[in-house]
Scaffold this motif. Structure first.
Motif, PDB file in Angstrom:
ATOM      1  N   ASN A   1      16.605   9.850 -23.438  1.00 51.75           N
ATOM      2  CA  ASN A   1      15.762   9.745 -24.633  1.00 51.75           C
ATOM      3  C   ASN A   1      14.732  10.872 -24.718  1.00 51.75           C
ATOM      4  OD1 ASN A   1      17.103   7.400 -25.457  1.00 51.75           O
ATOM      5  ND2 ASN A   1      15.786   6.162 -24.159  1.00 51.75           N
ATOM      6  N   ASP A   2      14.187  10.970 -25.886  1.00 54.33           N
ATOM      7  CA  ASP A   2      13.193  11.979 -26.215  1.00 54.33           C
ATOM      8  C   ASP A   2      11.807  11.411 -25.915  1.00 54.33           C
ATOM      9  OD1 ASP A   2      13.022  14.602 -28.087  1.00 54.33           O
ATOM     10  OD2 ASP A   2      11.319  13.284 -28.444  1.00 54.33           O
ATOM     11  N   HIS A   3      10.943  12.213 -25.304  1.00 55.32           N
ATOM     12  CA  HIS A   3       9.589  11.766 -24.960  1.00 55.32           C
ATOM     13  C   HIS A   3       8.550  12.661 -25.630  1.00 55.32           C
ATOM     14  CE1 HIS A   3      10.850   8.732 -22.067  1.00 55.32           C
ATOM     15  NE2 HIS A   3      11.834   9.562 -21.775  1.00 55.32           N
ATOM     16  N   GLY A   4       8.788  12.979 -26.899  1.00 53.62           N
ATOM     17  CA  GLY A   4       7.917  13.876 -27.640  1.00 53.62           C
ATOM     18  C   GLY A   4       6.516  13.353 -27.855  1.00 53.62           C
ATOM     19  N   ASP A   5       6.344  12.041 -27.860  1.00 53.47           N
ATOM     20  CA  ASP A   5       5.019  11.454 -28.075  1.00 53.47           C
ATOM     21  C   ASP A   5       4.304  11.157 -26.769  1.00 53.47           C
ATOM     22  OD1 ASP A   5       5.335  11.558 -30.804  1.00 53.47           O
ATOM     23  OD2 ASP A   5       6.163   9.535 -30.936  1.00 53.47           O
ATOM     24  N   HIS A   6       4.860  11.605 -25.649  1.00 52.92           N
ATOM     25  CA  HIS A   6       4.282  11.311 -24.341  1.00 52.92           C
ATOM     26  C   HIS A   6       3.780  12.572 -23.656  1.00 52.92           C
ATOM     27  CE1 HIS A   6       7.219   7.695 -24.353  1.00 52.92           C
ATOM     28  NE2 HIS A   6       6.034   7.316 -24.791  1.00 52.92           N
ATOM     29  N   ILE A   7       2.870  12.387 -22.712  1.00 57.55           N
ATOM     30  CA  ILE A   7       2.414  13.453 -21.826  1.00 57.55           C
ATOM     31  C   ILE A   7       3.234  13.320 -20.555  1.00 57.55           C
ATOM     32  CG2 ILE A   7       0.473  14.368 -20.518  1.00 57.55           C
ATOM     33  CD1 ILE A   7      -1.349  12.971 -22.633  1.00 57.55           C
ATOM     34  N   CYS A   8       4.072  14.310 -20.266  1.00 57.19           N
ATOM     35  CA  CYS A   8       4.999  14.216 -19.137  1.00 57.19           C
ATOM     36  C   CYS A   8       4.707  15.285 -18.085  1.00 57.19           C
ATOM     37  CB  CYS A   8       6.436  14.363 -19.613  1.00 57.19           C
ATOM     38  SG  CYS A   8       6.947  13.103 -20.805  1.00 57.19           S
ATOM     39  N   GLU A   9       4.991  14.940 -16.833  1.00 51.22           N
ATOM     40  CA  GLU A   9       4.853  15.902 -15.753  1.00 51.22           C
ATOM     41  C   GLU A   9       5.780  15.550 -14.605  1.00 51.22           C
ATOM     42  OE1 GLU A   9       0.756  15.968 -14.592  1.00 51.22           O
ATOM     43  OE2 GLU A   9       0.770  13.911 -13.897  1.00 51.22           O
ATOM     44  N   CYS A  10       6.195  16.602 -13.907  1.00 53.79           N
ATOM     45  CA  CYS A  10       6.924  16.446 -12.653  1.00 53.79           C
ATOM     46  C   CYS A  10       5.875  16.408 -11.555  1.00 53.79           C
ATOM     47  CB  CYS A  10       7.853  17.629 -12.418  1.00 53.79           C
ATOM     48  SG  CYS A  10       9.114  17.820 -13.676  1.00 53.79           S
ATOM     49  N   MET A  11       6.152  15.681 -10.470  1.00 54.87           N
ATOM     50  CA  MET A  11       5.179  15.593  -9.384  1.00 54.87           C
ATOM     51  C   MET A  11       5.886  15.434  -8.048  1.00 54.87           C
ATOM     52  SD  MET A  11       3.854  11.749 -10.169  1.00 54.87           S
ATOM     53  CE  MET A  11       3.561  12.218 -11.839  1.00 54.87           C
ATOM     54  N   LEU A  12       5.241  15.938  -7.017  1.00 54.36           N
ATOM     55  CA  LEU A  12       5.754  15.771  -5.665  1.00 54.36           C
ATOM     56  C   LEU A  12       5.577  14.320  -5.251  1.00 54.36           C
ATOM     57  CD1 LEU A  12       4.215  18.934  -3.951  1.00 54.36           C
ATOM     58  CD2 LEU A  12       6.569  18.617  -4.750  1.00 54.36           C
ATOM     59  N   VAL A  13       6.602  13.759  -4.608  1.00 57.74           N
ATOM     60  CA  VAL A  13       6.524  12.375  -4.138  1.00 57.74           C
ATOM     61  C   VAL A  13       6.511  12.334  -2.616  1.00 57.74           C
ATOM     62  CG1 VAL A  13       7.698  10.136  -4.094  1.00 57.74           C
ATOM     63  CG2 VAL A  13       7.660  11.489  -6.202  1.00 57.74           C
ATOM     64  N   LYS A  14       7.478  13.016  -1.962  1.00 51.79           N
ATOM     65  CA  LYS A  14       7.549  12.954  -0.499  1.00 51.79           C
ATOM     66  C   LYS A  14       8.326  14.145   0.050  1.00 51.79           C
ATOM     67  CE  LYS A  14       8.645   9.731   3.239  1.00 51.79           C
ATOM     68  NZ  LYS A  14       7.489  10.009   4.025  1.00 51.79           N
ATOM     69  N   SER A  15       7.790  14.718   1.113  1.00 47.46           N
ATOM     70  CA  SER A  15       8.470  15.794   1.824  1.00 47.46           C
ATOM     71  C   SER A  15       9.175  15.210   3.045  1.00 47.46           C
ATOM     72  CB  SER A  15       7.474  16.858   2.284  1.00 47.46           C
ATOM     73  OG  SER A  15       8.107  17.797   3.139  1.00 47.46           O
ATOM     74  N   PRO A  16      10.387  15.660   3.343  1.00 46.42           N
ATOM     75  CA  PRO A  16      11.081  15.177   4.531  1.00 46.42           C
ATOM     76  C   PRO A  16      10.623  15.888   5.814  1.00 46.42           C
ATOM     77  CG  PRO A  16      12.469  16.730   3.383  1.00 46.42           C
ATOM     78  CD  PRO A  16      11.231  16.552   2.545  1.00 46.42           C
ATOM     79  N   ILE A  17       9.740  16.881   5.680  1.00 43.79           N
ATOM     80  CA  ILE A  17       9.301  17.683   6.829  1.00 43.79           C
ATOM     81  C   ILE A  17       7.869  17.270   7.200  1.00 43.79           C
ATOM     82  CG2 ILE A  17       8.889  20.024   7.673  1.00 43.79           C
ATOM     83  CD1 ILE A  17      10.872  20.969   5.485  1.00 43.79           C
ATOM     84  N   LYS A  18       7.704  16.721   8.396  1.00 47.85           N
ATOM     85  CA  LYS A  18       6.400  16.214   8.808  1.00 47.85           C
ATOM     86  C   LYS A  18       5.338  17.308   8.864  1.00 47.85           C
ATOM     87  CE  LYS A  18       8.192  12.424  11.612  1.00 47.85           C
ATOM     88  NZ  LYS A  18       7.985  11.228  10.934  1.00 47.85           N
ATOM     89  N   TRP A  19       5.673  18.493   9.340  1.00 49.47           N
ATOM     90  CA  TRP A  19       4.689  19.570   9.485  1.00 49.47           C
ATOM     91  C   TRP A  19       4.500  20.381   8.197  1.00 49.47           C
ATOM     92  CZ3 TRP A  19       7.440  23.934   8.617  1.00 49.47           C
ATOM     93  CH2 TRP A  19       8.789  23.924   8.967  1.00 49.47           C
TER      94      TRP A  19
END
Length: 157
Positions: free
Chosen positions: A83-101
């Motif tokens: 679907n189209d999200h033209g009326d929304h404020i959208c962003e990609c974001m980091l959730v989790k890294s698989p590398i501990k360091w």
């Protein structure tokens, strides 16, 4: 008369388009091995990092849409958004890294605004690119000092 009806139907589809298209979001996740705040020659891209896409309503800022994806062997993610999200404020974001360091999100590079529509904004492609996002390595690599001196050699600082 039939011509007018067909013309009105075509005009209605143009003014009120069907918003069920699938959009594709592409971006990358890296490890900032120098803690420089940007990608360098010793940066590497993270396989298996989880990335989220969140869209909020403009007025209430309530979450209207959320989905996640995972980066491939090149550190690139491809996430489909229905679907189209033209009326929304959208962003990609980091959730989790698989590398501990290398799991501390780089403030300012931990999210990327993205436009998830192609109506009324001139974007006709279904593929939308997000800026690269990064995590900081716990300790910078030993060669980073010289590398950063090289990058700043022509600077006025």
């Amino acid at each position: 008369m039939a011509t007018r009806v067909l013309l009105l139907m075509a005009l209605a589809l143009f003014i009120f388009p069907v918003a069920t298209a699938t959009l594709h979001v592409k971006g990358s996740v890296y490890c900032d091995t120098c803690r420089a705040g940007f990608e360098t020659n010793v940066t590497f891209y993270i396989e298996g990092a989880r990335v989220g896409i969140q869209c909020k309503e403009r007025k209430s800022l309530k979450v209207a849409f959320y989905t996640e994806g995972v980066t491939d062997s090149t550190g690139t993610y491809h996430i489909e958004v229905e679907n189209d999200h033209g009326d929304h404020i959208c962003e990609c974001m980091l959730v989790k890294s698989p590398i501990k360091w290398c799991s501390t999100p780089d403030s300012g590079r931990d999210r990327s605004s993205i436009v998830l529509t192609h109506y009324k904004n001139g974007i006709v492609n279904h593929l939308h690119y997000a800026n690269a996002m990064g995590y900081l390595r716990d300790q910078p690599l030993p060669q980073c000092h010289n590398l950063l001196k090289y990058y700043l050699a022509d600077s006025d600082f």
